[in-house]
Design a protein around this motif. Structure first.
Motif: not given
Length: 121
Positions: A54-58, A61-64
């Motif tokens: 559905g396109g939800n992402t996570n 932390d170090s690449v956000k």
């Protein structure tokens, strides 16, 4: 048989960008989540980014704020746009996808062969 084929790795300097692609092929009925993992020498494999159907992402932390994952469901392809690359991003990057094939009623995780990303300082 289902296959994941990655492309787009290489050698870049710190601060530059790369785009990884991963295309799934074979007797695919549906694809759930897709993602990218990486493994640096002497370290455990870690999740970098994942995206649901559905396109939800996570993200790790170090690449956000520097990496963006996207997918083209019509092409069964997932992408990882990597910007502002750092030497610590150096690793083998693996594509992963939870795929249900026409030969099996259940979805299983499939992995690509890996693509090397090297960031020089």
């Amino acid at each position: 048989q289902v296959q994941l084929v990655e492309s787009g790795g290489g050698l870049v300097q710190a601060g530059e960008s790369l785009r990884l692609s991963c295309a799934a092929s074979g007797r695919i009925a549906s694809i759930n989540a897709m993602g990218w993992y990486r493994q640096a020498p002497g370290k455990q494999r870690e999740m970098v980014a994942r995206i649901t159907s559905g396109g939800n992402t996570n993200y790790l932390d170090s690449v956000k704020g520097r990496f963006t994952i996207s997918r083209d469901n019509a092409k069964n392809t997932v992408y990882l746009q990597m910007s502002s690359l750092k030497p610590e991003d150096t690793a083998v990057y693996y594509c992963n996808a939870d795929i249900r094939s026409y030969d099996n009623p259940y979805a299983y995780p499939y992995w690509g062969q890996g693509t090397q990303v090297t960031v020089s300082s």
